[in-house]
Motif scaffolding. Structure first.
Motif, mmCIF file in Angstrom:
data_model
loop_
_atom_site.group_PDB
_atom_site.id
_atom_site.type_symbol
_atom_site.label_atom_id
_atom_site.label_comp_id
_atom_site.label_asym_id
_atom_site.label_seq_id
_atom_site.Cartn_x
_atom_site.Cartn_y
_atom_site.Cartn_z
ATOM 1 N N ASN A 160 0.876 -1.230 0.019
ATOM 2 C CA ASN A 160 -0.016 0.020 0.094
ATOM 3 C C ASN A 160 0.922 1.399 0.111
ATOM 4 O O ASN A 160 0.325 2.430 -0.288
ATOM 5 N N GLN A 161 1.989 1.257 0.138
ATOM 6 C CA GLN A 161 3.017 2.303 0.279
ATOM 7 C C GLN A 161 3.118 2.747 -0.906
ATOM 8 O O GLN A 161 3.297 3.897 -1.210
ATOM 9 N N VAL A 162 3.013 1.977 -2.177
ATOM 10 C CA VAL A 162 3.307 2.473 -3.390
ATOM 11 C C VAL A 162 2.192 3.575 -3.767
ATOM 12 O O VAL A 162 2.058 4.361 -4.413
ATOM 13 N N VAL A 163 0.781 2.876 -3.192
ATOM 14 C CA VAL A 163 -0.329 3.521 -3.728
ATOM 15 C C VAL A 163 -0.290 4.919 -2.770
ATOM 16 O O VAL A 163 -0.820 5.847 -3.653
ATOM 17 N N ILE A 164 0.001 5.164 -1.591
ATOM 18 C CA ILE A 164 0.251 6.226 -1.074
ATOM 19 C C ILE A 164 0.890 7.335 -1.668
ATOM 20 O O ILE A 164 0.719 8.406 -1.954
ATOM 21 N N LEU A 165 2.020 6.642 -2.028
ATOM 22 C CA LEU A 165 3.382 7.603 -3.065
ATOM 23 C C LEU A 165 2.517 8.157 -4.176
ATOM 24 O O LEU A 165 2.714 9.373 -4.410
ATOM 25 N N THR A 166 2.002 7.208 -4.735
ATOM 26 C CA THR A 166 1.307 7.645 -6.138
ATOM 27 C C THR A 166 0.138 8.690 -5.867
ATOM 28 O O THR A 166 0.412 9.750 -6.609
ATOM 29 N N LEU A 167 -0.660 8.548 -4.923
ATOM 30 C CA LEU A 167 -1.649 9.461 -4.553
ATOM 31 C C LEU A 167 -1.048 11.103 -4.183
ATOM 32 O O LEU A 167 -1.643 11.759 -4.614
ATOM 33 N N ILE A 168 -0.090 10.938 -3.500
ATOM 34 C CA ILE A 168 0.649 12.019 -2.928
ATOM 35 C C ILE A 168 1.237 12.840 -4.038
ATOM 36 O O ILE A 168 1.250 13.994 -4.283
ATOM 37 N N THR A 169 1.894 12.051 -4.973
ATOM 38 C CA THR A 169 2.524 12.557 -6.207
ATOM 39 C C THR A 169 1.630 13.075 -7.034
ATOM 40 O O THR A 169 1.804 14.189 -7.461
ATOM 41 N N ILE A 170 0.512 12.714 -7.196
ATOM 42 C CA ILE A 170 -0.689 13.238 -8.242
ATOM 43 C C ILE A 170 -1.420 14.659 -7.529
ATOM 44 O O ILE A 170 -1.309 15.428 -8.027
ATOM 45 N N HIS A 171 -1.234 14.563 -6.064
ATOM 46 C CA HIS A 171 -1.656 15.633 -5.111
ATOM 47 C C HIS A 171 -0.653 16.791 -5.335
ATOM 48 O O HIS A 171 -1.107 17.756 -5.704
ATOM 49 N N ILE A 172 0.449 16.326 -5.319
ATOM 50 C CA ILE A 172 1.517 17.471 -5.720
ATOM 51 C C ILE A 172 1.510 18.010 -7.101
ATOM 52 O O ILE A 172 1.574 19.337 -7.316
ATOM 53 N N ALA A 173 1.233 17.065 -7.919
ATOM 54 C CA ALA A 173 1.127 17.678 -9.629
ATOM 55 C C ALA A 173 -0.047 18.429 -9.427
ATOM 56 O O ALA A 173 0.043 19.309 -10.545
#
Length: 241
Positions: A160-173
């Motif tokens: 789930n860490q990968v999912v969290i990092l992906t969503l955070i990246t989308i959020h920042i983008a």
């Protein structure tokens, strides 16, 4: 010329920006404390060794913050309540087609991102309570479930860490996109709590939205502190039991 009053400030149409309190102090503190805890959690888990205990502390802190946010989403100020920005299918489609009015706080697509991130973080802290690496760390609830269940939840926790990092990246983008191409600063409101609106753009918002400033007084903050205190006591009790 009649003055307009927003958040107790005297503003004159077409001469000064309209300033409306969107995010109350509890929400702002939640946001930035969550950011710090997530960063600390990722750093500590990658350091390994004795740092894994700090990873657990950050996890308990995130759990506490999430419980607060869920409760505050029902009893908090106007724009903190889930009902104020829960995205409907029609709202999402209208927003993507550019036919919806501008909104204060989270737009429909941004709301999807918020709910998704809250969900995956809840999954992360919930599974973390059952983790058992059989070396340096055992979650407080791992002893209550069979080993195969603990192993399964540990795998979810890791993946789930990968999912969290992906969503955070989308959020920042998304923050960068709105700043670069739409001229909207999404960072400043979550720091100051206020949304600045040029009077010439006020017509793009619903009049009801412009009249819905969030309460952010002493009583509101005291109530939030009481809720947080109770959560800390409950989480602390069960984590040390």
């Amino acid at each position: 010329m009649n003055p307009l009053h927003f958040k107790g400030e005297l503003l004159y149409p077409y001469r000064m920006k309209i300033i409306i309190r969107i995010w109350d102090l509890p929400i702002r503190l939640f946001h930035w404390l969550l950011v710090l805890c997530i960063i600390g959690s990722f750093i500590s888990v990658n350091l390994g060794g004795n740092a894994i205990q700090w990873h657990a502390y950050f996890g308990y802190s995130i759990l506490t913050l999430l419980l607060f946010r869920i409760i505050w989403g029902f009893v908090g100020s106007t724009h903190a309540r889930f009902i104020s920005f829960f995205p409907s299918k029609k709202a999402i489609i209208d927003y993507l087609q550019g036919s919806s009015p501008r909104v204060l706080g989270h737009n429909p697509v941004g709301a999807l991102s918020v709910f998704a991130l809250l969900f995956v973080l809840c999954v992360q802290v919930a599974t973390g309570l059952f983790v058992d690496d059989e070396i340096a760390f055992q979650g407080p609830l791992a002893k209550y479930v069979p080993g195969r269940v603990s192993s399964f939840l540990s795998e979810i926790h890791e993946g789930n860490q990968v999912v969290i990092l992906t969503l955070i990246t989308i959020h920042i983008a998304a923050i960068w996109f709105y700043k670069k191409f739409k001229g909207e600063n999404l960072i400043k409101p979550i720091i100051t709590g206020d949304q600045e609106i040029d009077p010439s753009e006020a017509a793009n918002y619903l009049p009801t939205d412009l009249g819905r400033a969030s309460k952010d007084g002493v009583l509101q903050r005291g109530f939030a502190l009481l809720i947080l205190g109770l959560i800390v006591v409950v989480v602390g009790y069960y984590m040390t039991k």
